[in-house]
Design a protein around this motif. Structure first.
Motif, PDB file in Angstrom:
ATOM      1  N   LEU A  27     -35.662 -38.025  -4.511  1.00  0.00           N
ATOM      2  CA  LEU A  27     -34.414 -38.512  -5.108  1.00  0.00           C
ATOM      3  C   LEU A  27     -34.581 -38.783  -6.599  1.00  0.00           C
ATOM      4  N   LYS A  28     -35.741 -39.305  -6.982  1.00  0.00           N
ATOM      5  CA  LYS A  28     -36.002 -39.531  -8.412  1.00  0.00           C
ATOM      6  C   LYS A  28     -35.993 -38.215  -9.174  1.00  0.00           C
ATOM      7  N   GLU A  29     -36.669 -37.221  -8.600  1.00  0.00           N
ATOM      8  CA  GLU A  29     -36.731 -35.900  -9.247  1.00  0.00           C
ATOM      9  C   GLU A  29     -35.347 -35.276  -9.324  1.00  0.00           C
ATOM     10  N   ALA A  30     -34.580 -35.419  -8.245  1.00  0.00           N
ATOM     11  CA  ALA A  30     -33.238 -34.838  -8.216  1.00  0.00           C
ATOM     12  C   ALA A  30     -32.362 -35.453  -9.289  1.00  0.00           C
ATOM     13  N   LEU A  47     -33.317 -34.117 -12.643  1.00  0.00           N
ATOM     14  CA  LEU A  47     -32.994 -32.700 -12.837  1.00  0.00           C
ATOM     15  C   LEU A  47     -31.493 -32.434 -12.872  1.00  0.00           C
ATOM     16  N   THR A  48     -30.693 -33.481 -12.814  1.00  0.00           N
ATOM     17  CA  THR A  48     -29.240 -33.307 -12.858  1.00  0.00           C
ATOM     18  C   THR A  48     -28.813 -32.595 -14.137  1.00  0.00           C
ATOM     19  N   ALA A  49     -27.916 -31.645 -13.995  1.00  0.00           N
ATOM     20  CA  ALA A  49     -27.377 -30.928 -15.155  1.00  0.00           C
ATOM     21  C   ALA A  49     -26.434 -31.856 -15.916  1.00  0.00           C
ATOM     22  N   LEU A  50     -26.725 -32.079 -17.205  1.00  0.00           N
ATOM     23  CA  LEU A  50     -25.932 -33.007 -18.002  1.00  0.00           C
ATOM     24  C   LEU A  50     -25.480 -32.361 -19.312  1.00  0.00           C
ATOM     25  N   SER A  51     -24.382 -32.840 -19.844  1.00  0.00           N
ATOM     26  CA  SER A  51     -23.815 -32.321 -21.079  1.00  0.00           C
ATOM     27  C   SER A  51     -24.822 -32.386 -22.220  1.00  0.00           C
ATOM     28  N   VAL A  70     -18.480 -43.850 -23.903  1.00  0.00           N
ATOM     29  CA  VAL A  70     -18.545 -44.499 -22.591  1.00  0.00           C
ATOM     30  C   VAL A  70     -17.910 -43.596 -21.530  1.00  0.00           C
ATOM     31  N   GLY A  71     -16.747 -43.058 -21.835  1.00  0.00           N
ATOM     32  CA  GLY A  71     -16.066 -42.173 -20.893  1.00  0.00           C
ATOM     33  C   GLY A  71     -16.874 -40.924 -20.608  1.00  0.00           C
ATOM     34  N   TRP A  72     -17.458 -40.367 -21.671  1.00  0.00           N
ATOM     35  CA  TRP A  72     -18.272 -39.155 -21.539  1.00  0.00           C
ATOM     36  C   TRP A  72     -19.510 -39.432 -20.691  1.00  0.00           C
ATOM     37  N   ALA A  73     -20.211 -40.520 -20.976  1.00  0.00           N
ATOM     38  CA  ALA A  73     -21.423 -40.871 -20.231  1.00  0.00           C
ATOM     39  C   ALA A  73     -21.095 -41.183 -18.777  1.00  0.00           C
ATOM     40  N   THR A  74     -19.968 -41.849 -18.554  1.00  0.00           N
ATOM     41  CA  THR A  74     -19.559 -42.180 -17.189  1.00  0.00           C
ATOM     42  C   THR A  74     -19.321 -40.926 -16.366  1.00  0.00           C
ATOM     43  N   ARG A  75     -18.707 -39.917 -16.966  1.00  0.00           N
ATOM     44  CA  ARG A  75     -18.485 -38.654 -16.249  1.00  0.00           C
ATOM     45  C   ARG A  75     -19.815 -37.997 -15.886  1.00  0.00           C
ATOM     46  N   GLN A  76     -20.814 -38.156 -16.745  1.00  0.00           N
ATOM     47  CA  GLN A  76     -22.144 -37.610 -16.434  1.00  0.00           C
ATOM     48  C   GLN A  76     -22.727 -38.318 -15.210  1.00  0.00           C
ATOM     49  N   ALA A  77     -22.437 -39.610 -15.090  1.00  0.00           N
ATOM     50  CA  ALA A  77     -22.944 -40.378 -13.951  1.00  0.00           C
ATOM     51  C   ALA A  77     -22.374 -39.839 -12.639  1.00  0.00           C
ATOM     52  N   TYR A  78     -21.116 -39.402 -12.674  1.00  0.00           N
ATOM     53  CA  TYR A  78     -20.510 -38.840 -11.469  1.00  0.00           C
ATOM     54  C   TYR A  78     -21.166 -37.507 -11.104  1.00  0.00           C
ATOM     55  N   ILE A  79     -21.573 -36.742 -12.110  1.00  0.00           N
ATOM     56  CA  ILE A  79     -22.304 -35.498 -11.836  1.00  0.00           C
ATOM     57  C   ILE A  79     -23.612 -35.822 -11.124  1.00  0.00           C
ATOM     58  N   LEU A 123     -27.107 -36.225  -6.269  1.00  0.00           N
ATOM     59  CA  LEU A 123     -27.913 -37.059  -5.372  1.00  0.00           C
ATOM     60  C   LEU A 123     -27.386 -37.009  -3.937  1.00  0.00           C
ATOM     61  N   MET A 124     -26.081 -37.030  -3.769  1.00  0.00           N
ATOM     62  CA  MET A 124     -25.508 -36.993  -2.428  1.00  0.00           C
ATOM     63  C   MET A 124     -25.833 -35.686  -1.723  1.00  0.00           C
TER      64      MET A 124
END
Length: 209
Positions: free
Chosen positions: A30-33, A36-40, A128-137, A142-143
């Protein structure tokens, strides 16, 4: 199981088996995943806080509107954004590129300059809005990995971020919580586990042009 079968198997777990704990190997996945998340822009302005201590998590039930998943799960994952996003993050990103790919400065510098300008010109609310959207990615990633690995999870927006931040002293790390993801293994008597998944037919949700 195929990936589709695994996605059909997963659900927002309402009741975890508190006696079942994720192995170190599963936690590392889970840490690795997350990492490795694709982020802006490739900028990693997110942090994952993993809370294992049940006494600490018991304090969070109130700010999670009484949802016991935060305690009953094996671990609680807290997806956070940085309170400050600036040119230092861009500098760190490009230094990492150089270290890993050995890319010459002559190639990197134009992109680095452009990205610094973009971040500097961005109003804080937009950051903040931009970073928050990255969190949803990251949450979605992770799910999916949880489903593949046979780990149960429950994505949660239902909590009071500022209160949770205080209880976990996230300000000292320069972070603000955005999302929660309790992870572990479903309880045998969680009735929601046997509910059929409710989705519209693909023909109604996918448009092929």
């Amino acid at each position: 199981m195929s990936i589709i079968e695994k996605l059909q198997w997963r659900y927002a777990t309402k009741k975890f088996d508190a006696t079942k704990i994720l192995s170190k190997e599963k936690l590392e996945i889970l840490k690795e995943a997350f990492n490795l998340t694709a982020l802006s822009y490739g900028l990693q302005t997110l942090k994952l806080v993993i809370v294992e201590n049940k006494m600490e998590r018991e304090k969070l039930v109130e700010v999670a509107y009484g949802q016991r998943q935060v305690v009953e799960a094996s671990h609680l994952l807290v997806l956070c954004i940085q309170n400050e996003i600036d040119e230092k993050d861009v500098h760190t990103h490009f230094e990492t590129i150089k270290a890993i790919r050995n890319t010459p400065d002559a190639i990197l510098e134009p992109f680095k300059k452009q990205m610094k300008s973009t971040i500097s010109d961005m109003h804080n609310d937009k950051k903040v809005g931009w970073a928050t959207r990255q969190a949803y990615i990251a949450l979605g990633n992770l799910m999916t990995v949880c489903a593949v690995e046979g780990i149960d999870s429950c994505p949660m927006e239902g909590f009071i971020p500022k209160e949770l931040d205080k209880k976990l002293a996230l300000e000292s790390y320069g972070l603000s919580s955005v999302l929660l993801l309790p992870v572990g293994y479903r309880a045998a008597d969680d009735m929601f586990a046997d509910f059929k998944k409710v989705r519209q037919p693909i023909a109604k949700t996918v448009i092929e042009l």
